[in-house]
Design a protein around this motif. Structure first.
Motif, PDB file in Angstrom:
ATOM      1  N   TYR A 197      -4.105  11.200 -42.566  1.00 32.87           N
ATOM      2  CA  TYR A 197      -4.514  12.164 -41.342  1.00 32.87           C
ATOM      3  C   TYR A 197      -3.733  11.896 -40.223  1.00 32.87           C
ATOM      4  CZ  TYR A 197      -8.634  13.834 -43.929  1.00 32.87           C
ATOM      5  OH  TYR A 197      -9.592  14.440 -44.740  1.00 32.87           O
ATOM      6  N   SER A 198      -3.640  13.028 -39.098  1.00 33.27           N
ATOM      7  CA  SER A 198      -3.233  12.783 -37.802  1.00 33.27           C
ATOM      8  C   SER A 198      -4.843  12.446 -37.078  1.00 33.27           C
ATOM      9  CB  SER A 198      -2.664  14.128 -37.261  1.00 33.27           C
ATOM     10  OG  SER A 198      -3.932  14.986 -37.171  1.00 33.27           O
ATOM     11  N   LEU A 199      -4.638  11.836 -35.869  1.00 35.60           N
ATOM     12  CA  LEU A 199      -5.618  11.608 -35.323  1.00 35.60           C
ATOM     13  C   LEU A 199      -6.625  12.607 -35.192  1.00 35.60           C
ATOM     14  CD1 LEU A 199      -6.970   9.101 -33.606  1.00 35.60           C
ATOM     15  CD2 LEU A 199      -5.771   9.762 -31.560  1.00 35.60           C
ATOM     16  N   ASN A 247     -10.449   7.766 -46.375  1.00 34.22           N
ATOM     17  CA  ASN A 247      -9.960   7.871 -45.184  1.00 34.22           C
ATOM     18  C   ASN A 247     -10.675   7.223 -44.122  1.00 34.22           C
ATOM     19  OD1 ASN A 247      -7.351   9.645 -45.761  1.00 34.22           O
ATOM     20  ND2 ASN A 247      -9.079  10.706 -46.932  1.00 34.22           N
ATOM     21  N   PHE A 248     -11.928   7.119 -44.116  1.00 35.50           N
ATOM     22  CA  PHE A 248     -12.835   6.430 -43.165  1.00 35.50           C
ATOM     23  C   PHE A 248     -12.913   7.316 -41.929  1.00 35.50           C
ATOM     24  CE2 PHE A 248     -11.144   2.500 -45.263  1.00 35.50           C
ATOM     25  CZ  PHE A 248     -12.197   2.203 -45.865  1.00 35.50           C
ATOM     26  N   SER A 249     -13.083   8.660 -42.413  1.00 34.11           N
ATOM     27  CA  SER A 249     -13.073   9.826 -41.580  1.00 34.11           C
ATOM     28  C   SER A 249     -14.299  10.199 -41.129  1.00 34.11           C
ATOM     29  CB  SER A 249     -11.807  10.889 -41.686  1.00 34.11           C
ATOM     30  OG  SER A 249     -12.376  11.616 -43.065  1.00 34.11           O
ATOM     31  N   SER A 259     -11.970  14.905 -37.301  1.00 32.97           N
ATOM     32  CA  SER A 259     -12.375  16.496 -37.581  1.00 32.97           C
ATOM     33  C   SER A 259     -12.616  16.801 -38.984  1.00 32.97           C
ATOM     34  CB  SER A 259     -11.309  17.314 -37.163  1.00 32.97           C
ATOM     35  OG  SER A 259     -11.048  17.092 -35.800  1.00 32.97           O
ATOM     36  N   TYR A 260     -12.113  15.932 -40.126  1.00 27.16           N
ATOM     37  CA  TYR A 260     -12.323  16.274 -41.289  1.00 27.16           C
ATOM     38  C   TYR A 260     -12.907  15.032 -42.317  1.00 27.16           C
ATOM     39  CZ  TYR A 260      -9.274  20.265 -40.695  1.00 27.16           C
ATOM     40  OH  TYR A 260      -8.763  21.551 -40.109  1.00 27.16           O
ATOM     41  N   GLU A 261     -13.927  15.115 -43.035  1.00 28.33           N
ATOM     42  CA  GLU A 261     -14.243  14.265 -43.977  1.00 28.33           C
ATOM     43  C   GLU A 261     -13.701  14.213 -45.341  1.00 28.33           C
ATOM     44  OE1 GLU A 261     -18.617  14.400 -44.156  1.00 28.33           O
ATOM     45  OE2 GLU A 261     -19.015  13.710 -41.995  1.00 28.33           O
ATOM     46  N   ARG A 262     -12.952  15.412 -45.647  1.00 32.03           N
ATOM     47  CA  ARG A 262     -12.501  15.339 -47.147  1.00 32.03           C
ATOM     48  C   ARG A 262     -11.097  16.157 -46.722  1.00 32.03           C
ATOM     49  NH1 ARG A 262     -16.713  18.487 -47.197  1.00 32.03           N
ATOM     50  NH2 ARG A 262     -15.564  20.478 -47.108  1.00 32.03           N
ATOM     51  N   LYS A 263     -10.191  15.533 -47.631  1.00 38.20           N
ATOM     52  CA  LYS A 263      -8.708  15.877 -47.530  1.00 38.20           C
ATOM     53  C   LYS A 263      -8.723  17.552 -47.691  1.00 38.20           C
ATOM     54  CE  LYS A 263      -7.756  14.406 -52.280  1.00 38.20           C
ATOM     55  NZ  LYS A 263      -7.091  13.266 -53.072  1.00 38.20           N
ATOM     56  N   HIS A 264      -7.733  18.207 -47.356  1.00 39.41           N
ATOM     57  CA  HIS A 264      -7.615  19.667 -47.759  1.00 39.41           C
ATOM     58  C   HIS A 264      -5.871  19.986 -47.963  1.00 39.41           C
ATOM     59  CE1 HIS A 264     -11.520  20.867 -46.396  1.00 39.41           C
ATOM     60  NE2 HIS A 264     -11.599  19.819 -45.611  1.00 39.41           N
ATOM     61  N   GLU A 292     -16.795  20.788 -40.691  1.00 36.59           N
ATOM     62  CA  GLU A 292     -15.499  20.331 -41.446  1.00 36.59           C
ATOM     63  C   GLU A 292     -14.356  21.317 -40.787  1.00 36.59           C
ATOM     64  OE1 GLU A 292     -13.170  18.406 -44.466  1.00 36.59           O
ATOM     65  OE2 GLU A 292     -15.049  17.908 -43.147  1.00 36.59           O
ATOM     66  N   GLY A 293     -13.368  20.844 -40.111  1.00 38.97           N
ATOM     67  CA  GLY A 293     -12.364  21.618 -39.395  1.00 38.97           C
ATOM     68  C   GLY A 293     -12.631  22.102 -37.873  1.00 38.97           C
ATOM     69  N   PRO A 294     -11.982  22.860 -37.713  1.00 40.78           N
ATOM     70  CA  PRO A 294     -12.211  23.741 -36.300  1.00 40.78           C
ATOM     71  C   PRO A 294     -13.484  23.904 -36.049  1.00 40.78           C
ATOM     72  CG  PRO A 294     -10.017  24.352 -37.547  1.00 40.78           C
ATOM     73  CD  PRO A 294     -10.999  23.844 -38.360  1.00 40.78           C
ATOM     74  N   THR A 295     -13.859  24.028 -34.533  1.00 42.25           N
ATOM     75  CA  THR A 295     -15.169  24.744 -34.241  1.00 42.25           C
ATOM     76  C   THR A 295     -15.034  25.024 -32.872  1.00 42.25           C
ATOM     77  OG1 THR A 295     -17.532  23.899 -33.949  1.00 42.25           O
ATOM     78  CG2 THR A 295     -15.833  22.156 -33.579  1.00 42.25           C
ATOM     79  N   ARG A 296     -16.007  25.740 -32.305  1.00 43.95           N
ATOM     80  CA  ARG A 296     -16.024  26.140 -30.924  1.00 43.95           C
ATOM     81  C   ARG A 296     -17.173  25.358 -30.433  1.00 43.95           C
ATOM     82  NH1 ARG A 296     -14.856  32.689 -30.763  1.00 43.95           N
ATOM     83  NH2 ARG A 296     -12.825  32.465 -31.972  1.00 43.95           N
ATOM     84  N   ARG A 297     -18.100  24.589 -31.122  1.00 42.07           N
ATOM     85  CA  ARG A 297     -19.357  23.955 -30.458  1.00 42.07           C
ATOM     86  C   ARG A 297     -18.490  22.937 -29.689  1.00 42.07           C
ATOM     87  NH1 ARG A 297     -23.713  23.320 -35.329  1.00 42.07           N
ATOM     88  NH2 ARG A 297     -23.505  25.533 -36.003  1.00 42.07           N
ATOM     89  N   SER A 298     -19.109  22.738 -28.582  1.00 41.75           N
ATOM     90  CA  SER A 298     -18.491  22.049 -27.147  1.00 41.75           C
ATOM     91  C   SER A 298     -19.009  20.659 -27.258  1.00 41.75           C
ATOM     92  CB  SER A 298     -19.023  22.683 -25.898  1.00 41.75           C
ATOM     93  OG  SER A 298     -20.461  22.620 -25.718  1.00 41.75           O
TER      94      SER A 298
END
Length: 690
Positions: A448-450, A475-477, A455-460, A483-489
């Motif tokens: 993963y990138s940082l 990945n210890f993520s 931002s992810y618990e599973r690989k995609h 999972e992934g992008p969100t708008r929740r501040s």
């Protein structure tokens, strides 16, 4: 007067060494190794696009063979000449011999390639053509920078990916020259070295004569170790990549930035018994590769074959190759991919003091270079901390995992986090090595990138075409709610805080930090943790992020600058927990949240590290106080009693909004030594004594 008789023709000498295609007066000397060949030819071409040679030079075994070296001088050839080798010999796979008298063979010592694999209609594999190279170059006085490893901050970078995106706004996107255009950015970031993902030749996204290839982006698929990759050249002049690569190195050096190459001496792109023959297989398959008793291939690389690195012929090739890059390209160091394969003997067994590893460490031409091992392979070897002797540094996989687990909030890893913060003495001190032998990293190209780590618990990885089977599952993520992008501040804020926590931890740790390109601006691969074949926006640096995520970029720059200013963070000897004289702060001491001596058996998420300046003579050295809390609730900390006599200014607070997350002028507020300090959940604070 009698006419002057014509001068006799110049005598030509058949030099059996060095290997490759070497420019001589009035011609080119070709030399290649093959023990079992019965005939050898040099195929010469007029143009890159030619399918058939314009001239064939047959070597005479009686005059052009010296032991197992075939060598011939061809007059009137010049730099830019295009060629292949071609060898006759036995095709006996059960004995490890795979000669093919029709195969066009890349010279193992080729210094440049041109063109690509040509589509075959007759069963003959036609690989890229070798180019005769003139090594002369105007270095303008450039020499290796010789920066001590302990003073280094490494930036892992892909030559094509850093400028391939249209957002890069460069004149030469995706090339060596494009890198030059981004030197001001690298310099402003403060890194001291770029570690380039593989730049030696590998197949383009094309057929290699056996099957269609998936786009090769990372470059871990070598086919010519001495040659800079033609795919990163601007223009199409055969051999033009040589001078362009040298120009890139020269300009990086002028900016004070070293160049480290990621080298892949563990396998080649010829693959297993089902793969094509276009170089090593057709010259001496059972020497260049580890073969099985029935003529198959031992596969410790996970890529179909394994380079026979501890065979004397292959050892010689590897150290000639390293010397070539150091002398002809002024390279400052090497990171060895799957380096544990170099610890395997010719039977594939891991051995102590392997000859190849020792040869690299002791070679006088490499004495000023950095040598770094990825101390594992694809067959179960994991030698982190035990790889080799004092010359070898290592990618510290334990550092990566322990830092990830600590900030994720796992129980029982606070002690391990302290060990990593202090330079991993458990791994490197027993062998007499130093903290700087630990190359610390949280992310790398492989994974993963940082941004994706938080931002992810599973690989995609479905886009890779392998049904999401590829890539690491451990990945210890964490994704912190979605999972992934969100708008929740709230989630966005926590993710950014965690990214800052890990960047800060990396740069505050003893050892040598390595940052993955783009992490400083939160580049995403959309959850793909194995983007080896993604030569597209998934992998490319999106330069719009420099403005969009300027808060993260500023944070990274300032913490990098602090590390470079602060000798306390770059010790060359392991911390001892003692002081050099009575009443002085120890070089390190550890505390719990109440300022008490820490109980390492506890299941807690909080840690205080106090770094003293004893045994340091640099007047810039200042005591540093680090408080870390990876729990889900806020936590109060007390300044430990030994530190209360000093005045502490806040430098870093990962929970604070910019610009109070890092104080670039070191003018943060003072801490009141008698008052508790509140750390928000998942946050880090760093104070510096005045």
């Amino acid at each position: 007067m009698p006419s002057t008789p014509p001068a006799p023709p110049a005598l030509q000498f058949n030099y059996p060494l060095p290997y490759g295609a070497i420019l001589r007066d009035q011609g080119v000397q070709f030399a290649v190794y093959s023990r079992s060949a019965t005939a050898m030819r040099v195929l010469l071409y007029n143009k890159v696009s030619d399918r058939e040679p314009s001239r064939v030079i047959k070597l005479d075994p009686a005059t052009d063979r010296w032991g197992d070296i075939w060598s011939v001088f061809v007059p009137e050839l010049k730099a830019g000449t295009l060629y292949h080798f071609q060898a006759d010999g036995p095709y006996e796979p059960s004995k490890g011999l795979r000669f093919n008298g029709n195969a066009r063979l890349i010279d193992p010592y080729a210094r440049a390639l041109a063109g690509s694999f040509q589509r075959s209609t007759d069963g003959i594999v036609r690989p890229a053509k070798c180019v005769v190279v003139d090594d002369q170059f105007d270095w303008q006085g450039d020499r290796h920078l010789r920066r001590p490893l302990a003073e280094s901050i490494i930036y892992e970078m892909h030559v094509r990916g850093i400028t391939r995106s249209s957002t890069s706004n460069v004149d030469h996107p995706g090339t060596y020259l494009g890198v030059i255009e981004k030197i001001p950015y690298l310099k402003s970031l403060g890194v001291t070295a770029v570690e380039l993902m593989p730049v030696h030749e590998f197949p383009l996204a094309e057929s290699d004569g056996s099957k269609a290839r998936r786009s090769n982006y990372w470059g871990y698929d070598p086919m010519a170790f001495f040659a800079p990759h033609r795919g990163y050249q601007s223009g199409n002049q055969p051999g033009g990549q040589v001078d362009q690569f040298k120009t890139m190195v020269r300009e990086l050096h002028a900016a004070g930035i070293e160049v480290i190459l990621d080298v892949v001496f563990n396998h080649t792109s010829e693959g297993n018994e089902h793969g094509p023959t276009f170089s090593f297989k057709g010259l001496q398959n059972n020497v260049y590769y580890m073969t099985t008793k029935d003529g198959g291939y031992k596969n410790y690389s996970g890529c179909g074959n394994t380079v026979n690195g501890n065979h004397p012929i292959v050892r010689e090739m590897i150290f000639h190759c390293l010397r070539h890059w150091v002398y002809n390209y002024h390279i400052d160091g090497f990171r060895f991919d799957l380096a544990s394969i170099l610890s395997r003997n010719r039977n594939g067994e891991l051995v102590p003091n392997p000859p190849m590893v020792e040869l690299i460490a002791e070679d006088p031409m490499l004495a000023d270079t950095k040598i770094i091992a990825e101390a594992w392979d694809a067959a179960g070897a994991f030698q982190v901390g035990t790889f080799a002797n004092l010359r070898w540094a290592e990618w510290n996989g334990h550092y990566r995992d322990d830092v990830r687990r600590y900030w994720r909030g796992d129980f029982g890893v606070t002690g391990a986090m302290a060990t990593r913060l202090a330079g991993s003495s458990d791994l490197y001190q027993p062998s007499g090595r130093s903290p700087y032998h630990s190359i610390n990293f949280v992310t790398s190209h492989d994974g993963y990138s940082l941004n994706d780590l938080v931002s992810y618990e599973r690989k995609h990885n479905l886009d890779n075409g392998e049904d999401n089977r590829d890539g690491d599952n451990n990945n210890f993520s964490a994704n912190y709610g979605i999972e992934g992008p969100t708008r929740r501040s709230a989630i966005i804020t926590l993710r950014q805080r965690q990214a800052k926590n890990m960047i800060a931890s990396l740069l505050l740790s003893q050892g040598v930090p390595m940052i993955l390109s783009g992490d400083e601006v939160l580049r995403t691969q959309r959850g793909n943790n194995n983007a080896y074949c993604q030569d597209n926006a998934t992998s490319w640096f999106d330069w719009r992020l420099v403005e969009r995520n300027d808060e993260m970029l500023r944070f990274a720059r300032e913490v990098i600058a602090f590390r470079r200013q602060q000798p306390v963070l770059r010790r060359q000897k392991f911390l001892t927990g003692t002081a050099s004289r009575p009443g002085e702060l120890p070089d390190v001491s550890w505390y719990g949240v109440e300022g008490e001596s820490i109980d390492w058996e506890g299941t807690f998420h909080s840690l205080t590290c106090l770094l003293g300046t004893c045994w340091l003579t640099d007047p810039a050295a200042r005591p540093v106080l680090i408080m870390m809390h990876s729990g889900g609730d806020s936590q109060t900390f007390s300044i430990p009693e030994p530190a209360r006599k000093l005045r502490w200014r806040l430098l870093i607070d990962t929970a604070a909004p910019a610009p109070k997350d890092v104080y670039s002028k070191h003018n943060g507020p003072f801490a009141v030594s008698t008052k508790p300090i509140l750390l928000e959940h998942h946050s880090l604070r760093c104070y510096v004594a005045e």
